[in-house]
Design a protein around this motif. Structure first.
Motif, short mmCIF file in Angstrom:
data_model
loop_
_atom_site.label_atom_id
_atom_site.label_comp_id
_atom_site.label_asym_id
_atom_site.label_seq_id
_atom_site.Cartn_x
_atom_site.Cartn_y
_atom_site.Cartn_z
N THR A 107 -2.48 7.92 -5.81
CA THR A 107 -1.40 6.96 -5.99
C THR A 107 -0.10 7.55 -5.42
N LEU A 108 0.82 6.68 -5.10
CA LEU A 108 2.10 7.14 -4.58
C LEU A 108 2.81 8.01 -5.60
N GLU A 109 2.72 7.65 -6.86
CA GLU A 109 3.39 8.41 -7.92
C GLU A 109 2.76 9.81 -8.04
N GLN A 168 2.33 3.52 1.81
CA GLN A 168 1.12 3.58 0.99
C GLN A 168 0.20 2.41 1.33
N GLN A 169 0.75 1.23 1.55
CA GLN A 169 -0.05 0.09 1.93
C GLN A 169 -0.68 0.29 3.31
N HIS A 175 -3.72 2.44 2.96
CA HIS A 175 -4.88 1.70 2.47
C HIS A 175 -5.50 0.85 3.58
#
Length: 351
Positions: free
Chosen positions: A47-49, A89-90, A93
């Motif tokens: 995840t980005l976080e 991030q998108q 994916h």
């Protein structure tokens, strides 16, 4: 001009002589080698976080309190709803959906290797000193001359590498596992017949699987020599035939160099800056004979480098031997673009 010496095909076996087995290829998926490939888990995207948290953790030992606080604010802005982080991030994916196996594979290959412009032999290639032969102890040999121990070890190791190539072609290797989990075997398809082609800005990897080339590339006295190792019908040369082919290659080069000046050490360009080599290769390829020579080097199953410049006083010096394996007298007796190069010193050492 790149020198390329063509040799006669592997001689037909005499009656009663031992020959290698006929070559077998298989593109069917077998559980023993590549059968697990479709069941391997895909590399997950954190995840980005989680990525942001790991980044900040890596900064903690390096920054002062004020500097770290500033980095925290920058990271928070980056991963926020109005930051660039969610957009990237998108995109990651989306790239994962297009990737055959892993979103990281092409990124790592291109950024860490193919786009890196510095010399291969320092920054990408590695060298290793293998154990000495118990049957042929290391011995000093006259500088500039091959030795029987050198050619015998080269022939034997060539045969073992051909065994490995044949096993990969036939999918006869057992699939690797770790703690019961299957490991990726795809890298074995890139071991033989693979070459890194110098291109402007980003190099190109070329290979064929199954590896069907019938020759290896021998480097001797800074000359590149095509040496056949398979004959008609895909029958492999025996160990005795391999030794004879290597001896013939050495004698032909010695005869050629006794009659005319040594050729320009074109192979040394493979040790240089990749853009410089790409430009030089493009110029060389304008000549038909050079194009054939380059194709011979590119398609060879692997390289065998016979080094004869080792000082006899250094024959038993492992450090000096390793230095010779690494650069081969300034790089002229190596083709650093090959995926696999066997290096044999005239002392009998192997790497």
């Amino acid at each position: 001009m790149l020198r390329y010496l063509a040799f006669r095909p592997v001689p037909a076996a005499r009656a009663g002589a031992r020959v290698g087995a006929a070559r077998r290829h298989s593109t069917e998926s077998r559980a023993s080698t590549f059968g697990n490939q479709e069941r391997l888990p895909r590399l997950p995207i954190p995840t980005l976080e989680a990525t942001a948290a790991r980044y900040l953790k890596s900064l903690r030992p390096l920054l002062s309190g004020a500097e770290y606080a500033q980095s925290e604010r920058a990271v928070a802005s980056f991963i926020g709803s109005d930051g660039l982080g969610p957009v990237l991030q998108q995109r990651l994916h989306e790239a994962d959906k297009q990737a055959a196996a892993s979103w990281l594979e092409d990124i790592w290959l291109n950024k860490a290797y193919l786009e890196w412009r510095e010399p291969n032999f320092i920054n990408a290639n590695w060298a290793a000193l293998l154990a000495d032969s118990a049957d042929a102890p290391v011995a000093a040999a006259p500088r500039g001359q091959t030795s029987g121990a050198q050619l015998a070890r080269a022939a034997r190791m060539t045969a073992l590498l051909l065994d490995a190539s044949d096993a990969i072609n036939a999918q006869a290797l057992a699939a690797d596992t770790q703690r019961g989990a299957a490991l990726c075997m795809n890298q074995f398809k890139w071991q033989f017949g693979t070459t890194r082609i110098a291109r402007a800005q980003r190099d190109e990897l070329v290979h064929q699987w199954p590896a069907t080339a019938r020759h290896i590339l021998v480097m001797y006295r800074d000359c590149a020599v095509k040496v056949p190792v398979y004959g008609g019908g895909g029958r492999r040369a025996s160990l005795a035939q391999l030794a004879a082919q290597l001896d013939l290659a050495v004698r032909r080069v010695d005869e050629r160099l006794a009659q005319e000046p040594a050729p320009a050490p074109v192979a040394r360009l493979t040790a240089g800056n990749r853009d410089n080599w790409a430009q030089a290769r493009e110029l060389l390829a304008q000549d038909a004979a050079n194009r054939e020579a380059l194709a011979t080097a590119d398609t060879a199953l692997f390289g065998v480098c016979l080094d004869v410049d080792l000082d006899p006083r250094d024959a038993h010096d492992a450090e000096r031997s390793l230095a010779e394996f690494t650069h081969g007298g300034g790089g002229a007796n190596r083709w650093f673009d090959k995926a696999v190069q066997l290096v044999v010193l005239n002392s009998g050492r192997l790497g």
